[in-house]
Scaffold this motif. Structure first.
Motif, PDB file in Angstrom:
ATOM      1  N   GLY A  26       0.785  -1.218   0.000  1.00 45.76           N
ATOM      2  CA  GLY A  26       0.000   0.000   0.000  1.00 45.76           C
ATOM      3  C   GLY A  26       0.821   1.275   0.000  1.00 45.76           C
ATOM      4  O   GLY A  26       0.306   2.347   0.276  1.00 45.76           O
ATOM      5  N   PHE A  27       2.108   1.171  -0.288  1.00 41.66           N
ATOM      6  CA  PHE A  27       2.989   2.338  -0.316  1.00 41.66           C
ATOM      7  C   PHE A  27       3.707   2.403  -1.647  1.00 41.66           C
ATOM      8  O   PHE A  27       3.966   1.394  -2.275  1.00 41.66           O
ATOM      9  CB  PHE A  27       4.040   2.278   0.804  1.00 41.66           C
ATOM     10  CG  PHE A  27       3.480   2.506   2.163  1.00 41.66           C
ATOM     11  CD1 PHE A  27       3.504   3.767   2.728  1.00 41.66           C
ATOM     12  CD2 PHE A  27       2.929   1.474   2.897  1.00 41.66           C
ATOM     13  CE1 PHE A  27       2.989   3.997   3.992  1.00 41.66           C
ATOM     14  CE2 PHE A  27       2.408   1.686   4.153  1.00 41.66           C
ATOM     15  CZ  PHE A  27       2.434   2.948   4.708  1.00 41.66           C
ATOM     16  N   VAL A  85       5.257   6.579   0.497  1.00 40.30           N
ATOM     17  CA  VAL A  85       4.042   7.392   0.478  1.00 40.30           C
ATOM     18  C   VAL A  85       2.843   6.452   0.371  1.00 40.30           C
ATOM     19  O   VAL A  85       2.788   5.626  -0.537  1.00 40.30           O
ATOM     20  CB  VAL A  85       4.063   8.367  -0.723  1.00 40.30           C
ATOM     21  CG1 VAL A  85       2.818   9.218  -0.746  1.00 40.30           C
ATOM     22  CG2 VAL A  85       5.312   9.232  -0.686  1.00 40.30           C
ATOM     23  N   PRO A  86       1.870   6.567   1.297  1.00 39.19           N
ATOM     24  CA  PRO A  86       0.679   5.708   1.221  1.00 39.19           C
ATOM     25  C   PRO A  86      -0.082   5.937  -0.084  1.00 39.19           C
ATOM     26  O   PRO A  86      -0.095   7.048  -0.626  1.00 39.19           O
ATOM     27  CB  PRO A  86      -0.170   6.155   2.419  1.00 39.19           C
ATOM     28  CG  PRO A  86       0.761   6.870   3.332  1.00 39.19           C
ATOM     29  CD  PRO A  86       1.837   7.452   2.459  1.00 39.19           C
ATOM     30  N   MET A  87      -0.736   4.895  -0.556  1.00 41.29           N
ATOM     31  CA  MET A  87      -1.459   4.977  -1.826  1.00 41.29           C
ATOM     32  C   MET A  87      -2.549   6.048  -1.792  1.00 41.29           C
ATOM     33  O   MET A  87      -2.816   6.692  -2.800  1.00 41.29           O
ATOM     34  CB  MET A  87      -2.065   3.621  -2.187  1.00 41.29           C
ATOM     35  CG  MET A  87      -1.044   2.607  -2.679  1.00 41.29           C
ATOM     36  SD  MET A  87      -0.063   3.189  -4.078  1.00 41.29           S
ATOM     37  CE  MET A  87      -1.318   3.415  -5.323  1.00 41.29           C
ATOM     38  N   MET A 139      -2.266  13.112  -4.692  1.00 38.36           N
ATOM     39  CA  MET A 139      -1.244  13.783  -5.495  1.00 38.36           C
ATOM     40  C   MET A 139      -1.649  13.785  -6.967  1.00 38.36           C
ATOM     41  O   MET A 139      -1.541  14.813  -7.643  1.00 38.36           O
ATOM     42  CB  MET A 139       0.112  13.075  -5.329  1.00 38.36           C
ATOM     43  CG  MET A 139       0.734  13.248  -3.966  1.00 38.36           C
ATOM     44  SD  MET A 139       2.130  12.130  -3.689  1.00 38.36           S
ATOM     45  CE  MET A 139       3.200  12.521  -5.047  1.00 38.36           C
ATOM     46  N   ASN A 140      -2.124  12.652  -7.438  1.00 38.68           N
ATOM     47  CA  ASN A 140      -2.539  12.535  -8.845  1.00 38.68           C
ATOM     48  C   ASN A 140      -3.803  13.348  -9.111  1.00 38.68           C
ATOM     49  O   ASN A 140      -3.903  14.019 -10.139  1.00 38.68           O
ATOM     50  CB  ASN A 140      -2.758  11.073  -9.217  1.00 38.68           C
ATOM     51  CG  ASN A 140      -1.471  10.286  -9.232  1.00 38.68           C
ATOM     52  OD1 ASN A 140      -0.395  10.831  -9.438  1.00 38.68           O
ATOM     53  ND2 ASN A 140      -1.568   8.995  -8.989  1.00 38.68           N
ATOM     54  N   ASN A 187       5.296  14.963  11.960  1.00 41.68           N
ATOM     55  CA  ASN A 187       5.955  13.955  11.121  1.00 41.68           C
ATOM     56  C   ASN A 187       5.042  12.780  10.789  1.00 41.68           C
ATOM     57  O   ASN A 187       5.391  11.614  10.987  1.00 41.68           O
ATOM     58  CB  ASN A 187       7.244  13.452  11.768  1.00 41.68           C
ATOM     59  CG  ASN A 187       8.307  14.498  11.781  1.00 41.68           C
ATOM     60  OD1 ASN A 187       8.439  15.275  10.838  1.00 41.68           O
ATOM     61  ND2 ASN A 187       9.064  14.559  12.858  1.00 41.68           N
ATOM     62  N   GLN A 188       3.865  13.117  10.267  1.00 39.88           N
ATOM     63  CA  GLN A 188       2.959  12.073   9.795  1.00 39.88           C
ATOM     64  C   GLN A 188       2.078  12.615   8.675  1.00 39.88           C
ATOM     65  O   GLN A 188       2.050  13.810   8.422  1.00 39.88           O
ATOM     66  CB  GLN A 188       2.118  11.496  10.924  1.00 39.88           C
ATOM     67  CG  GLN A 188       1.174  12.455  11.582  1.00 39.88           C
ATOM     68  CD  GLN A 188       0.402  11.764  12.714  1.00 39.88           C
ATOM     69  OE1 GLN A 188       0.701  10.642  13.107  1.00 39.88           O
ATOM     70  NE2 GLN A 188      -0.583  12.435  13.225  1.00 39.88           N
ATOM     71  N   TRP A 189       1.377  11.707   8.023  1.00 39.54           N
ATOM     72  CA  TRP A 189       0.569  12.072   6.867  1.00 39.54           C
ATOM     73  C   TRP A 189      -0.761  12.674   7.289  1.00 39.54           C
ATOM     74  O   TRP A 189      -1.363  12.278   8.273  1.00 39.54           O
ATOM     75  CB  TRP A 189       0.299  10.847   5.991  1.00 39.54           C
ATOM     76  CG  TRP A 189       1.540  10.325   5.364  1.00 39.54           C
ATOM     77  CD1 TRP A 189       2.229   9.207   5.734  1.00 39.54           C
ATOM     78  CD2 TRP A 189       2.261  10.912   4.291  1.00 39.54           C
ATOM     79  NE1 TRP A 189       3.331   9.063   4.940  1.00 39.54           N
ATOM     80  CE2 TRP A 189       3.378  10.094   4.048  1.00 39.54           C
ATOM     81  CE3 TRP A 189       2.077  12.041   3.516  1.00 39.54           C
ATOM     82  CZ2 TRP A 189       4.302  10.369   3.050  1.00 39.54           C
ATOM     83  CZ3 TRP A 189       2.995  12.319   2.524  1.00 39.54           C
ATOM     84  CH2 TRP A 189       4.093  11.491   2.292  1.00 39.54           C
TER      85      TRP A 189
END
Length: 103
Positions: A45-46, A54-56, A62-63, A78-80
């Motif tokens: 999943g990364f 980067v997690p999917m 991003m896309n 420091n996390q998503w």
């Protein structure tokens, strides 16, 4: 003598065909190597971008929005980021889980 000349012509033709086949095979190998590299980067999943996994979900954002991973990273904790603001991408108040708890 004619038989030798015919043999040489046949060998030249065979050599040309082999060169074309070799070129095609190298293209296929190159594509497969790229696919393998992409598959290695996309595990569990990364996706690895540079050196950062980067997690999917982030990759999908991003896309979708055409933005770099840094937009979705909370540098304070420091996390998503796991949720986007309702006004995103026009306004950026995205929070990570720790940001939401402390707010």
């Amino acid at each position: 003598m004619k038989a030798v000349a015919d043999d040489i012509q046949g060998l030249k033709k065979e050599l040309a065909e082999t060169k074309v086949a070799l070129t095609d095979a190298r293209k296929v190998i190159g594509k497969l190597e790229k696919d393998l590299e992409a598959e290695r980067k996309q595990q569990n999943g990364f996706v690895v971008i540079g050196t950062k996994p980067v997690p999917m979900g982030i990759v999908n954002w991003m896309n979708d929005y055409g933005m770099p991973w840094e937009v979705f990273w909370c540098y304070e904790h420091n996390q998503w980021v796991d949720e986007l603001d309702t006004t995103f991408p026009y306004h950026h108040d995205n929070f990570c889980p720790k940001c939401r708890r402390s707010a």
